[in-house]
Every structure is written in structure tokens, then in C-alpha cells.
Design a protein around this motif. Sequence first.
Motif, PDB file in Angstrom:
ATOM      1  N   ASP A  59      -3.816  -5.334  -2.555  1.00 40.39           N
ATOM      2  CA  ASP A  59      -2.725  -5.698  -1.663  1.00 40.39           C
ATOM      3  C   ASP A  59      -2.664  -4.790  -0.441  1.00 40.39           C
ATOM      4  N   TYR A  60      -3.574  -3.820  -0.374  1.00 38.99           N
ATOM      5  CA  TYR A  60      -3.596  -2.851   0.716  1.00 38.99           C
ATOM      6  C   TYR A  60      -5.029  -2.677   1.195  1.00 38.99           C
ATOM      7  N   ALA A  61      -5.179  -2.501   2.516  1.00 41.25           N
ATOM      8  CA  ALA A  61      -6.494  -2.199   3.075  1.00 41.25           C
ATOM      9  C   ALA A  61      -6.310  -1.383   4.337  1.00 41.25           C
ATOM     10  N   THR A  62      -7.263  -0.505   4.589  1.00 39.53           N
ATOM     11  CA  THR A  62      -7.281   0.295   5.798  1.00 39.53           C
ATOM     12  C   THR A  62      -8.735   0.495   6.203  1.00 39.53           C
ATOM     13  N   HIS A  63      -8.975   1.304   7.220  1.00 38.12           N
ATOM     14  CA  HIS A  63     -10.345   1.557   7.642  1.00 38.12           C
ATOM     15  C   HIS A  63     -11.149   2.151   6.486  1.00 38.12           C
ATOM     16  N   GLY A  64     -12.280   1.546   6.184  1.00 31.64           N
ATOM     17  CA  GLY A  64     -13.124   2.044   5.108  1.00 31.64           C
ATOM     18  C   GLY A  64     -12.817   1.481   3.737  1.00 31.64           C
ATOM     19  N   THR A  65     -11.840   0.580   3.633  1.00 34.02           N
ATOM     20  CA  THR A  65     -11.542  -0.037   2.338  1.00 34.02           C
ATOM     21  C   THR A  65     -12.596  -1.081   2.002  1.00 34.02           C
ATOM     22  N   VAL A  66     -13.047  -1.065   0.751  1.00 35.05           N
ATOM     23  CA  VAL A  66     -14.037  -2.017   0.263  1.00 35.05           C
ATOM     24  C   VAL A  66     -13.424  -2.818  -0.882  1.00 35.05           C
ATOM     25  N   ALA A  67     -13.464  -4.139  -0.796  1.00 35.83           N
ATOM     26  CA  ALA A  67     -12.980  -4.983  -1.884  1.00 35.83           C
ATOM     27  C   ALA A  67     -13.929  -4.863  -3.073  1.00 35.83           C
ATOM     28  N   VAL A  68     -13.362  -4.737  -4.263  1.00 37.65           N
ATOM     29  CA  VAL A  68     -14.146  -4.586  -5.491  1.00 37.65           C
ATOM     30  C   VAL A  68     -13.683  -5.673  -6.460  1.00 37.65           C
ATOM     31  N   GLY A  69     -14.243  -6.875  -6.308  1.00 40.96           N
ATOM     32  CA  GLY A  69     -13.799  -7.991  -7.124  1.00 40.96           C
ATOM     33  C   GLY A  69     -12.391  -8.406  -6.732  1.00 40.96           C
ATOM     34  N   PRO A  70     -11.771  -9.297  -7.496  1.00 47.71           N
ATOM     35  CA  PRO A  70     -10.455  -9.814  -7.133  1.00 47.71           C
ATOM     36  C   PRO A  70      -9.290  -8.894  -7.467  1.00 47.71           C
ATOM     37  N   LEU A  71      -9.520  -7.872  -8.312  1.00 48.14           N
ATOM     38  CA  LEU A  71      -8.404  -7.061  -8.792  1.00 48.14           C
ATOM     39  C   LEU A  71      -8.298  -5.692  -8.154  1.00 48.14           C
ATOM     40  N   PHE A  72      -9.371  -5.214  -7.501  1.00 50.25           N
ATOM     41  CA  PHE A  72      -9.394  -3.827  -7.063  1.00 50.25           C
ATOM     42  C   PHE A  72      -9.959  -3.689  -5.654  1.00 50.25           C
ATOM     43  N   ALA A  73      -9.703  -2.527  -5.082  1.00 48.01           N
ATOM     44  CA  ALA A  73     -10.323  -2.111  -3.830  1.00 48.01           C
ATOM     45  C   ALA A  73     -10.512  -0.601  -3.910  1.00 48.01           C
ATOM     46  N   VAL A  74     -11.420  -0.082  -3.103  1.00 50.54           N
ATOM     47  CA  VAL A  74     -11.686   1.359  -3.074  1.00 50.54           C
ATOM     48  C   VAL A  74     -11.711   1.807  -1.620  1.00 50.54           C
ATOM     49  N   THR A  75     -11.020   2.911  -1.347  1.00 49.69           N
ATOM     50  CA  THR A  75     -11.020   3.521  -0.022  1.00 49.69           C
ATOM     51  C   THR A  75     -11.510   4.952  -0.149  1.00 49.69           C
ATOM     52  N   GLU A  76     -12.514   5.296   0.662  1.00 56.13           N
ATOM     53  CA  GLU A  76     -13.074   6.640   0.579  1.00 56.13           C
ATOM     54  C   GLU A  76     -12.363   7.570   1.565  1.00 56.13           C
ATOM     55  N   SER A  77     -11.071   7.756   1.347  1.00 47.10           N
ATOM     56  CA  SER A  77     -10.265   8.703   2.108  1.00 47.10           C
ATOM     57  C   SER A  77      -8.912   8.785   1.423  1.00 47.10           C
ATOM     58  N   ALA A  78      -8.095   9.717   1.871  1.00 47.87           N
ATOM     59  CA  ALA A  78      -6.750   9.849   1.307  1.00 47.87           C
ATOM     60  C   ALA A  78      -5.731   9.001   2.058  1.00 47.87           C
ATOM     61  N   ARG A  79      -6.178   8.187   3.000  1.00 50.62           N
ATOM     62  CA  ARG A  79      -5.249   7.404   3.805  1.00 50.62           C
ATOM     63  C   ARG A  79      -4.304   6.540   2.971  1.00 50.62           C
ATOM     64  N   PRO A  80      -4.759   5.889   1.882  1.00 48.36           N
ATOM     65  CA  PRO A  80      -3.799   5.105   1.098  1.00 48.36           C
ATOM     66  C   PRO A  80      -2.635   5.939   0.576  1.00 48.36           C
ATOM     67  N   LEU A  81      -2.908   7.184   0.168  1.00 46.12           N
ATOM     68  CA  LEU A  81      -1.833   8.043  -0.328  1.00 46.12           C
ATOM     69  C   LEU A  81      -0.894   8.441   0.796  1.00 46.12           C
ATOM     70  N   GLU A  82      -1.442   8.677   1.988  1.00 42.93           N
ATOM     71  CA  GLU A  82      -0.594   8.989   3.134  1.00 42.93           C
ATOM     72  C   GLU A  82       0.330   7.820   3.454  1.00 42.93           C
ATOM     73  N   ASP A  83      -0.178   6.608   3.314  1.00 43.31           N
ATOM     74  CA  ASP A  83       0.656   5.433   3.569  1.00 43.31           C
ATOM     75  C   ASP A  83       1.689   5.225   2.462  1.00 43.31           C
ATOM     76  N   VAL A  84       1.377   5.659   1.239  1.00 44.99           N
ATOM     77  CA  VAL A  84       2.372   5.630   0.163  1.00 44.99           C
ATOM     78  C   VAL A  84       3.558   6.510   0.533  1.00 44.99           C
ATOM     79  N   VAL A  85       3.280   7.691   1.056  1.00 41.49           N
ATOM     80  CA  VAL A  85       4.341   8.606   1.467  1.00 41.49           C
ATOM     81  C   VAL A  85       5.247   7.958   2.502  1.00 41.49           C
ATOM     82  N   ARG A  86       4.649   7.142   3.372  1.00 44.63           N
ATOM     83  CA  ARG A  86       5.414   6.479   4.433  1.00 44.63           C
ATOM     84  C   ARG A  86       6.160   5.241   3.935  1.00 44.63           C
ATOM     85  N   GLY A  87       6.042   4.958   2.642  1.00 40.51           N
ATOM     86  CA  GLY A  87       6.745   3.812   2.082  1.00 40.51           C
ATOM     87  C   GLY A  87       5.906   2.567   1.966  1.00 40.51           C
ATOM     88  N   GLY A  88       4.609   2.661   2.311  1.00 36.81           N
ATOM     89  CA  GLY A  88       3.713   1.517   2.195  1.00 36.81           C
ATOM     90  C   GLY A  88       2.647   1.787   1.152  1.00 36.81           C
TER      91      GLY A  88
END
Length: 201
Positions: free
Chosen positions: A114-143
Motif C-alpha cells: 500500500d506504500y511505495a517510494t523511490h527504490g521500492t520494488v514490488a514483491v508479489g501481490p502481498l509485499f514490497a521491499v524498499t532499500e532505505s529507511a524512507r518508509p520508516l521516516e514516512d511512518v513518523v510523519r503519519g504515513g
Amino acid sequence: MRLTAVLAAVAVAVLIAPAPTAAGERDLVGRLLVSQAGAEDPNFTGTVVLMVSSGPGGALGLVVNQPVGTVTVAEALESLGRTIQSTPSARRPVRVLNGGPVERREVFVVHTPDYATHGTVAVGPLFAVTESARPLEDVVRGGGPRRFGLAFGYAGWAPGQLEEELMQRRWAVVEPSEDAVFGGDDADKWHRAWSRRGTDL
């Protein structure tokens, strides 16, 4: 090696390689590999691996049942040298995983798609992988993603290596579920996955 570089190498190999014919050369992306009991490589004894890429150029996955611990998102980001604001979302827990024996300093966030940013790779229909801490930074911001985990390092296979291991039945291939990756019952995760090989997890 960076995740994007690994995936680029796999993509090039797919373009120049003949169509796969071996039984082990099937699409594994988004599925789980469950190691045989008594695996020859101690790095993979009792492991469950989420496959991120797989093809003639090699394969890459993340071990999802070897937790290092659970910390808050704020603590995880601080350990990575990030400066963050104090928000309620910064106190959300994040499981820290030993993602594999290769490049243990590399940081991967495995998360729901349900989330994607620069460098995010879709991994099948259930998962994605991002090779950075950006997803966690966006969690802090409420996203950020709905569910997520933080992994250091990855499991890698040279061209043809994983196919050979599959033919030798060193791994069982299991259909995934969110709980199989993000659930916290790591002690029993391998047993549950192994007992359900050949069925939906």
C-alpha cells in the motif's frame, strides 16, 4: 550490492537467457522458501526466506524469521543516524530482522504494497521491499506502509545455485501470508511454514 543493481542484473540476464526449462527455475518472487531440517549451511538452518528476485541472473531473498529484537520506529531511525520529530507514530514498534548473511550493513524495509517510494520494488501481490529507511521516516510523519519490518543484510544465490538447491530438495516453496512475514511468532514460524508446504499458508 544494492538491491536495484541486483534486480537490474537479473533483468538483463532474463533478456539474454533462453527460456528456463529446469523444474526449479519457476517464478519464486513473493513466495517463501522454507529450509530443510538440518540445512547444510548454518546460515539457513530453520529459516523462512521471502523471495525478492529470482531468475537466470541469480536470486535474492530476505530471511523473515530471525529477529534481532523489536524497537520503536524512532529508535530504529536514530540507530541509522536519522534525525526525526517526536510524533505518536514514532512510537510504533518495528521488528528488526537478520535478513541474511550477505551485506549485513545494507538496510531493507519489507512492507505491505500500500506504500511505495523511490527504490521500492514490488514483491508479489502481498509485499514490497524498499532499500532505505524512507518508509520508516514516512511512518513518523503519519504515513508509510500499513505493516513493515526492518532487515539488515540479505540471502543471495549465484546464477543457477538456487535452482540446483531446489532440485536437491534443500528448500520447500510455500505460498505466503502477511502474518508469515510480519507476524511476531518467530519461534514457531518455521514449523508452521514447513507443515504447510504444498498448501496455502
